[in-house]
Write a protein that holds these residues in place. Structure first.
Motif, PDB file in Angstrom:
ATOM      1  N   HIS A   1       0.817   2.055  -3.916  1.00  0.00           N
ATOM      2  CA  HIS A   1      -0.325   2.963  -4.001  1.00  0.00           C
ATOM      3  C   HIS A   1       0.075   4.420  -3.764  1.00  0.00           C
ATOM      4  CE1 HIS A   1      -2.902  -0.672  -2.462  1.00  0.00           C
ATOM      5  NE2 HIS A   1      -2.341  -0.911  -3.635  1.00  0.00           N
TER       6      HIS A   1
ATOM      7  N   HIS B   1      -3.942   1.797  -7.746  1.00  0.00           N
ATOM      8  CA  HIS B   1      -4.681   2.078  -6.515  1.00  0.00           C
ATOM      9  C   HIS B   1      -5.595   0.896  -6.248  1.00  0.00           C
ATOM     10  CE1 HIS B   1      -3.232   6.185  -6.311  1.00  0.00           C
ATOM     11  NE2 HIS B   1      -3.418   6.232  -7.627  1.00  0.00           N
TER      12      HIS B   1
ATOM     13  N   ASP C   1      -7.355   3.333  -0.697  1.00  0.00           N
ATOM     14  CA  ASP C   1      -5.938   3.112  -0.392  1.00  0.00           C
ATOM     15  C   ASP C   1      -5.675   3.196   1.107  1.00  0.00           C
ATOM     16  OD1 ASP C   1      -5.426   2.775  -3.087  1.00  0.00           O
ATOM     17  OD2 ASP C   1      -4.519   4.754  -3.354  1.00  0.00           O
TER      18      ASP C   1
ATOM     19  N   GLY D   1       0.809  -1.213   0.000  1.00  0.00           N
ATOM     20  CA  GLY D   1       0.000   0.000   0.000  1.00  0.00           C
ATOM     21  C   GLY D   1       0.842   1.261   0.000  1.00  0.00           C
TER      22      GLY D   1
END
Length: 170
Positions: free
Chosen positions: A118, A125, A136, A114
């Motif tokens: 992301h 995402h 996220d 993440g």
């Protein structure tokens, strides 16, 4: 009461930590890839860099997903190998500890993936479009919760002494 070193090896609970975390990383990758990439089709590995608008971009994303699954598979195999190496026979609480560390490893996967994919690299995402930041951040919160839940499970499994008949042996 803290577990004691026996035969020059760490206590069983400590020997399960790394195998459990590595297994959790690999299995967390599979959950992410299978659920979010394939079943829900929310994103693919490189979908923010290569939107799924052309056949060429779909191919790049398919290769990215394949490499991601290969890494997940290798982490899972490594976790299993580490688990076999740490095995000392039946030990009370060992299964609960291992499950706890696997859950923590899954959470670590979510946190690492993440933050890196992301937020920092923005290669995809969780769910692009409206509210993508919320998805996220939810993914990161889930990761942190899994780390804490897994840690709590592993820590409350009770002392994991060396099995009878194996004490003092390396």
């Amino acid at each position: 009461m803290r577990e004691q070193m026996r035969g020059g090896r760490p206590p069983v609970g400590d020997r399960l930590r790394v195998p459990g975390l590595v297994l959790g990383l690999g299995l967390g990758g599979f959950v992410d890839g299978i659920l979010l990439h394939h079943l829900l089709e929310w994103h693919h590995m490189l979908s923010s860099w290569y939107p799924m608008t052309t056949a060429h971009n779909r191919r790049i994303n398919m290769i990215g997903d394949g490499m991601f699954h290969l890494l997940s598979w290798l982490l899972t195999i490594a976790g299993i190998a580490l688990l076999f190496r740490a095995h000392q026979g039946p030990v009370p609480g060992a299964g609960r500890r291992l499950v706890g560390w696997i859950i923590s490893g899954w959470g670590l996967f979510n946190l690492i993936e993440g933050i890196v994919d992301h937020l920092l690299l923005r290669i995809h995402h969780v769910r692009p479009g409206a509210y993508q930041l919320a998805y996220d951040l939810g993914f990161l919160i889930l990761g942190a919760a899994l780390v804490l839940i897994g840690w709590a499970i592993a820590r409350t499994a009770g002392p994991a002494a060396a099995p009878a008949g194996r004490r003092g042996r390396p």
